[in-house]
Design an enzyme around this catalytic site. Structure first.
Site, PDB file in Angstrom:
ATOM      1  N   ASP A 290       0.870  -1.166   0.000  1.00  0.00           N
ATOM      2  CA  ASP A 290       0.000   0.000   0.000  1.00  0.00           C
ATOM      3  C   ASP A 290       0.915   1.226   0.000  1.00  0.00           C
ATOM      4  O   ASP A 290       2.141   1.122   0.100  1.00  0.00           O
ATOM      5  CB  ASP A 290      -0.982  -0.014   1.181  1.00  0.00           C
TER       6      ASP A 290
HETATM    7  C1  BGC Z   1      -5.035   3.165   0.035  1.00  0.00           C
HETATM    8  C2  BGC Z   1      -5.133   2.140  -1.071  1.00  0.00           C
HETATM    9  C3  BGC Z   1      -4.957   2.795  -2.411  1.00  0.00           C
HETATM   10  C4  BGC Z   1      -3.618   3.487  -2.419  1.00  0.00           C
HETATM   11  C5  BGC Z   1      -3.283   4.126  -3.753  1.00  0.00           C
HETATM   12  C6  BGC Z   1      -3.802   4.037  -0.089  1.00  0.00           C
HETATM   13  O1  BGC Z   1      -3.842   5.131   0.765  1.00  0.00           O
HETATM   14  O2  BGC Z   1      -5.030   2.506   1.280  1.00  0.00           O
HETATM   15  O3  BGC Z   1      -6.374   1.481  -0.985  1.00  0.00           O
HETATM   16  O4  BGC Z   1      -5.063   1.851  -3.420  1.00  0.00           O
HETATM   17  O5  BGC Z   1      -3.622   4.491  -1.417  1.00  0.00           O
HETATM   18  O6  BGC Z   1      -4.083   5.213  -4.016  1.00  0.00           O
END
Ligand code: BGC
Length: 758
Positions: free
Chosen positions: A302
């Site tokens: 993530d």
């Molecule tokens: C979120 C993810 C997301 C990623 C990219 C993160 O803050 O937890 O679900 O895919 O950002 O945008």
């Protein structure tokens, strides 16, 4: 005992006979099995360490994205020139959260013409519920209890995403959310694992299609692996401290189902599980994912979650975090730049074996190959499609259908709904009624706000032109408006009927929007009380990304619809249901508590040794202030008619392990209007080596019943449906006594009983 791993077949079986699930036919999407692809092996042999690290690093696309920041922490924003330099040098595997074909083609051109090995870029984005055409939030769609619908909305999202130059969506979110304080409940499919599996499979099929190379489908990324929905207290990014039996029984099955359906990527979660952050959790990312499940896709971190290993207290510094993450099985680092910065030296110093890096690169290249990027790097980068495949009439019609089907009628005392389209004046009141920007809902950053249909627009389009529709905001979302209540009260006084739209703004749920009190904000409650005091018939339309604890005038309103965040076609879809052109059919995928303090509140809890059986029993598992009952249970949802269920029948008193059992009930429409009913099959094992939930969903059937019509609902149960995770962490089925219900919700109905024998 038989061993049971909840395969797609068995998980879908309960619903297979329903019209909904039969449409989710299994595509023949080949999973990646052969790591020894000569083309890829040759590439790996000739790449240097910096290029390998580049294939394992993805960054936010600050060149193409021109909206507000999507992510909570500041991106390492690259300038356009820096990004192009990095692409030409082979330092990025792809970019995320930017859209647009023209610049996408320029970036891809730089990759395949200038970078050392001409490896195409992969373009990713959070396409969670639609792209340009916002679909209902996933939690709302889960309330359709219709996975086939989610397959179609995911396919429509893929069409728009690929038209805008995207190959990979960071979706579906398949985290099971049992605590509605968690803001990301909005992005998932509710509190139930079985239902979550159906939706996980459907979305993967919708996103990936039958042929991942066809340019109109995207790579799916079931996330966040794992147990992100189990964060303590529902607080975003918090620890998940759960027994492994719960991990495997509640939180992992939707992932397994999604991978069995062909998903070729996953994202590690921010949280730790029992003290080991998922991003460096070898047990999760390698032992379970690869070892037990045979997953051959890629794992992306993530957003900066590898860097966060340091603050977790799991890694000392950047190199340590990098070594721990890649060794655990994390293939791509998102946004921190750690793999680029540290991997080459870690390999040179012998701290990370080259084979570990090669393994990750191999997975990434295989996925790029599965997408057809080596054959056609310009796939999904077609200028004509960028116009022709956005907001097609089919997609807009689907957005309306999905929104209608996601609405849940919680209450309709005295048959106040549906409202007449003529002859009565209406006051439409609430902070969002004309606020277009609030309509796409959380995680719809790319959607076309200007085309969203507001409540006012939807009502005006539905009502007879003679009807006087008066509108007033009444309050802001979380603060009073000067003169707001006075104007709204005047509108209510001047009208025959009031429709009050209250709840959350779309910014109050989603990532990092955990709430302590899951209530309608105070300023809106004051508005609701003032409007209720006017004394006109009042319909409440809730706006929300989670279950809410309803109080006062909102709770006591004679009619309440849960309308979530329904996306582009909100106003039309709400009007369709409110004015009776479309029958309400949604069912709650989450329990609504009486009080916020009941959270986590979920229907499939254990009984405890001191269950609360009546309202006022001392020394029982209960709170002083309220009973343990939800205000509205999982599965609840009313129709415009009235229905009765016969007692549940089983085809035999005994069932043997290798035979199935038929469970039936008759559902009758005893009212004066047609009804769309969702009959639900629940099971309960009375005595087990690990105590079992009081009920568990195992099947759903959709029925259309004319007034006076009855229909028999039948489910086939097999031993696989009765399995649970045992102490040895295996899915197994015990002999013993089971209760089984066919019911309209998780708290209704009388069970039949049968004995499972060896
Ligand atoms: C979120 C993810 C997301 C990623 C990219 C993160 O803050 O937890 O679900 O895919 O950002 O945008």
């Amino acid at each position: 005992m038989i061993t049971f791993s909840p395969s797609r077949r068995s998980l879908l079986k309960g619903a297979a006979a329903s019209a909904a699930m039969t449409a989710v036919a299994a595509p023949a999407l080949a999973r990646l099995r052969a790591p020894e692809d000569p083309f890829i092996e040759n590439l790996i042999r000739t790449m240097n360490l910096e290029e390998k690290a580049g294939q394992l690093s993805i960054f936010s696309d600050s060149v193409r994205f021109d909206g507000p920041p999507i992510n909570p922490t500041p991106a390492q924003t690259q300038t356009r020139d820096k990004l192009f330099d990095d692409i030409a040098a082979g330092r990025v595997t792809g970019v995320f959260n930017g859209i647009g074909v023209e610049l996408g083609r320029q970036m891809q051109k730089a990759a395949i013409e200038q970078s050392p090995h001409k490896i195409p870029l992969i373009f990713a984005a959070d396409v969670i519920h639609g792209l340009k055409t916002a679909m209902p939030i996933p939690l709302a769609e889960a309330c359709s209890f219709d996975p086939e619908l989610a397959m179609r909305t995911s396919r429509a999202a893929a069409l728009e995403a690929t038209a805008k130059g995207i190959h990979w969506t960071f979706a579906p979110m398949v985290d099971v959310a049992r605590d509605e304080r968690w803001g990301r409940a909005a992005e998932g499919h509710g509190e139930d694992t079985w239902l979550g599996c159906q939706f996980a499979v459907a979305r993967v099929k919708g996103f990936q299609g039958h042929d991942l190379k066809d340019g109109k489908h995207v790579l799916a990324c079931p996330k966040h692996f794992a147990a992100y929905g189990a964060v303590q207290g529902g607080m975003e990014y918090n620890t998940a401290d759960i027994p492994e039996t719960t991990l495997r029984e509640v939180h992992l099955p939707p992932f397994k189902a999604a991978f069995d359906a062909g998903a070729l990527s996953t994202m590690s979660s921010f949280n730790d599980v029992g003290g080991v952050p998922s991003t460096a959790n070898h047990y999760l990312l390698t032992d379970i994912l690869r070892g037990e499940w045979g997953f051959h896709g890629l794992v992306v971190s993530d957003y900066t979650s590898d860097e966060e290993l340091i603050l977790h207290g799991y890694a000392a510094d950047g190199p340590d975090a990098t070594a721990k993450a890649i060794t655990a099985g994390l293939d791509i680092s998102m946004q921190s730049g750690f793999y680029n910065n540290y991997l080459p030296d870690l390999v040179r110093s012998g701290k990370v074996p080259m084979a570990v890096v090669d393994r990750a690169v191999r997975r990434v290249l295989h996925v790029k190959k599965a997408l057809g990027l080596f054959d056609n790097p310009y796939r999904s980068l077609d200028l004509a499609r960028e116009v022709s495949d956005i907001r097609t009439p089919e997609t807009v019609a689907l957005a309306r259908e999905a929104a209608r089907k996601s609405i849940v009628m919680l209450k309709n005392d005295g048959g106040l709904l549906p409202l007449p389209k003529s002859g009565k004046s209406i006051a439409l009141i609430g902070p969002c009624i004309d606020d277009k920007a609030d309509y796409p809902g959380p995680w719809a950053a790319f959607s076309d706000i200007s085309t969203c249909v507001t409540m006012t627009e939807g009502f005006k389009a539905a009502l007879d032109p003679s009807v006087v529709l008066t509108t007033a905001r009444g309050s802001d979302y979380e603060a009073p408006l000067d003169g707001g209540i006075e104007a709204a009260v005047a509108a209510a006084r001047a009208s025959d009927i009031v429709v009050l739209v209250v709840g959350e703004s779309s910014g109050m749920s989603g990532e990092a929007e955990a709430r302590v009190e899951i209530v309608v904000p105070e300023s809106q409650m004051r508005l609701a009380e003032a409007i209720a005091d006017v004394g006109k018939p009042m319909v409440v339309l809730l706006r929300h990304g989670r279950a809410l604890a309803l109080h006062g005038a909102v709770k006591n309103a004679p009619a309440i619809l849960a309308t979530w965040f329904l996306g582009a076609e909100t106003g039309n879809a709400v009007a369709d249901v409110v004015f009776g052109d479309y029958l309400p059919q949604g069912r709650l995928a989450v329990s609504f508590p009486q009080q916020s303090g009941q959270e986590p509140l979920y229907y499939n809890h254990r009984n405890t040794g001191r269950p609360q059986l009546t309202d006022d029993m001392a020394f029982k598992a209960r709170y002083r202030e309220v009973t343990n009952a939800p205000l509205y249970p999982f599965g609840h949802g009313l129709t415009y008619s009235s229905l009765t269920y016969s007692d549940t029948q089983v085809s035999a008193a005994n069932m043997s392990m290798n035979r199935s059992l038929n469970v039936t009930a008759t559902v009758s429409n005893t009212g004066a209007r047609p009804a769309h009913e969702v009959a639900q099959l629940y099971i309960h094992e009375r005595v087990a080596s690990i105590t079992q939930p009081v009920r568990q969903l195992r099947g759903i059937k959709h029925l259309d019943l004319a007034p006076g019509q009855s229909a028999q609902v039948a489910f086939e149960l097999t031993a696989a449906d009765l399995a649970h995770v045992h102490h040895d962490l295996k899915w197994e089925t015990d002999v013993g006594v089971f209760d089984v219900w066919i019911a309209p919700s998780a708290t209704e109905g009388k069970p039949a009983t049968f004995t499972l024998k060896a």
